[in-house]
Design an enzyme around this catalytic site. Structure first.
Site, mmCIF file in Angstrom:
data_model
loop_
_atom_site.group_PDB
_atom_site.id
_atom_site.type_symbol
_atom_site.label_atom_id
_atom_site.label_comp_id
_atom_site.label_asym_id
_atom_site.label_seq_id
_atom_site.Cartn_x
_atom_site.Cartn_y
_atom_site.Cartn_z
ATOM 1 C CE LYS A 177 -8.186 -7.024 7.220
ATOM 2 N NZ LYS A 177 -6.879 -7.034 6.546
ATOM 3 C CE LYS A 202 -3.045 -3.280 2.029
ATOM 4 N NZ LYS A 202 -2.839 -3.954 3.341
#
Length: 421
Positions: A111, A99
């Site tokens: 993450k 992304k």
């Protein structure tokens, strides 16, 4: 039936690896290069403890996956959920790498998550949990190292606790170390709605390419949390007709349209959008296969799979959630000629908003709300046009392949130049 069940229970990591393998084949990457791309640079597991009002100690497991830093410091959210797993966190960090690369942000992918049901904790316990998580990880965080943000069941208050604990432990006043913060401590006004703004903007761009425009088009949104609700708001303002929405308790469909403000009022008063006064109640499974022009899955992963992909009646799918379509569902949609705008493009407004906030903190706070919105929109428009051009160039591939080929190639180029592969 057994085959469908296997698809439903397949991990997000497995699905992402299938998608990456297809891109690797298209780009001519070696097995060694694919292994390097799919392996996180660091995964940290931590024990997070909370002392309850009764004096008893509750113990939870948390993770932070730092997937790839070829393009910059790790960037990605932290989620609190009882079903969080290490594999899920790794998969999501990998998706953040693609992304950030696609949007040409100066970040790699990261993450985090804690396996906890936050609804069962008091506010004081949530604060303990958040501070203790940062206590275990602060040596691996920072505005030039790894920059967490909100995700599922975390918010600006969580980030404020993160920031304060990080400041105490590191001795650094570094507001850019976290994004999605309250406005009072370095956040920007757009951050709360930037993901929904981005989903709606990308949906409009895709509708213009594939459906002749967004005005008058019917939309179903699965998931009415922060992302889904703001997506509904902005799409309604654009002239689309939102005919279906849902939450964890189910959904409602009204062919005449569901008003955003009314739906929000019902959700606040009744605790669920299923109590919307008009239309008919449906399950989330029924909602996904109901007739509409645009379907926006904005809840959880793997909701459209080999078992229901052929029943989807939408003409266009826009992925607001992370990984709502499995790899097998992608194949079905391509064969049926239903365009799917992939998550790494469709829901990237949030991380672009985070980038604006991070840069604003670095510069000393000079960006106002309207300028931030323009920056987010311009970056999304550029990424969409690049993806669409690649889609046309490849001719026999889908939008996910187009976007991922751009993103993965950029990471590969950076890794090769740096001697990492």
């Amino acid at each position: 039936m057994q085959e469908v069940q296997q698809v439903l229970t397949a991990s997000l990591y497995t699905q992402q690896m299938k998608k990456l393998s297809r891109i690797g084949e298209l780009l001519g990457l070696s097995n060694e290069e694919l292994e390097s791309l799919s392996t996180p640079e660091r995964v940290i597991q931590v024990k997070v403890q909370v002392v309850g009002p009764d004096g008893k100690v509750k113990t939870y497991i948390g993770w932070r996956s730092q997937h790839n830093s070829a393009l910059g410091p790790y960037k990605g959210g932290v989620r609190y959920h009882p079903n969080v797993t290490q594999d899920e966190v790794i998969a999501l960090s990998m998706m953040m790498t693609w992304k950030n690369s696609l949007l040409q942000l100066p970040y790699g992918g990261g993450k985090g998550g804690i396996r906890v049901d936050p609804s069962k904790l008091t506010r004081a316990e949530l604060e303990q949990l958040s501070r203790n998580y940062v206590e275990k990880l602060h040596k691996y965080l920072g505005s030039e190292v790894d920059i967490p943000a909100p995700d599922l069941n975390t918010n600006s208050q969580t980030m404020a606790w993160f920031l304060d604990e990080y400041t105490k432990l590191s001795g650094k006043i570094d507001f850019a170390a976290f994004t999605g913060k309250p406005y009072e401590v370095g956040g920007i006004q757009t951050r709360n709605y930037s993901t929904g703004l981005g989903v709606s903007a990308v949906a409009r761009m895709a509708a213009k390419k594939f459906l002749g425009g967004i005005e008058g088009k019917t939309v179903i949104i699965q998931g009415f949390g922060n992302v889904g609700s703001f997506t509904a708001k902005f799409l309604q303002e654009m002239g689309a007709i939102v005919i279906g929405v849902s939450d964890v308790k189910g959904g409602v469909i009204d062919p005449k349209g569901i008003d955003y403000e009314r739906a929000m009022a019902v959700e606040r008063e009744k605790g669920t959008v299923t109590e919307y006064p008009t239309g008919r109640k449906v399950t989330n499974e029924q909602l996904l296969v109901s007739e509409c022009d645009i379907l926006i899955p904005a809840a959880i992963e793997n909701v459209i799979h080999k078992g229901n992909a052929n029943q989807v009646k939408a003409k266009l799918i826009v992925e607001a959630a992370n990984g709502p379509l499995t790899a097998d569902a992608d194949i079905v949609m391509k064969a049926r000629g239903i365009p799917v705008v992939p998550d790494i493009l469709a829901n990237s407004g949030g991380v672009v908003g985070s980038y604006v906030e991070w840069a604003n903190n670095k510069m000393g706070g000079i960006v106002e709300e309207e300028e931030a919105k323009k920056l987010i929109m311009s970056r999304l428009e550029k990424a969409f046009e690049e993806t669409y051009k690649m889609y046309e160039k490849l001719s026999d591939q889908d939008l996910r392949t187009a976007s991922m080929s751009i993103a993965v190639q950029r990471v590969v180029n950076a890794m090769r130049m740096r001697g990492l592969i």
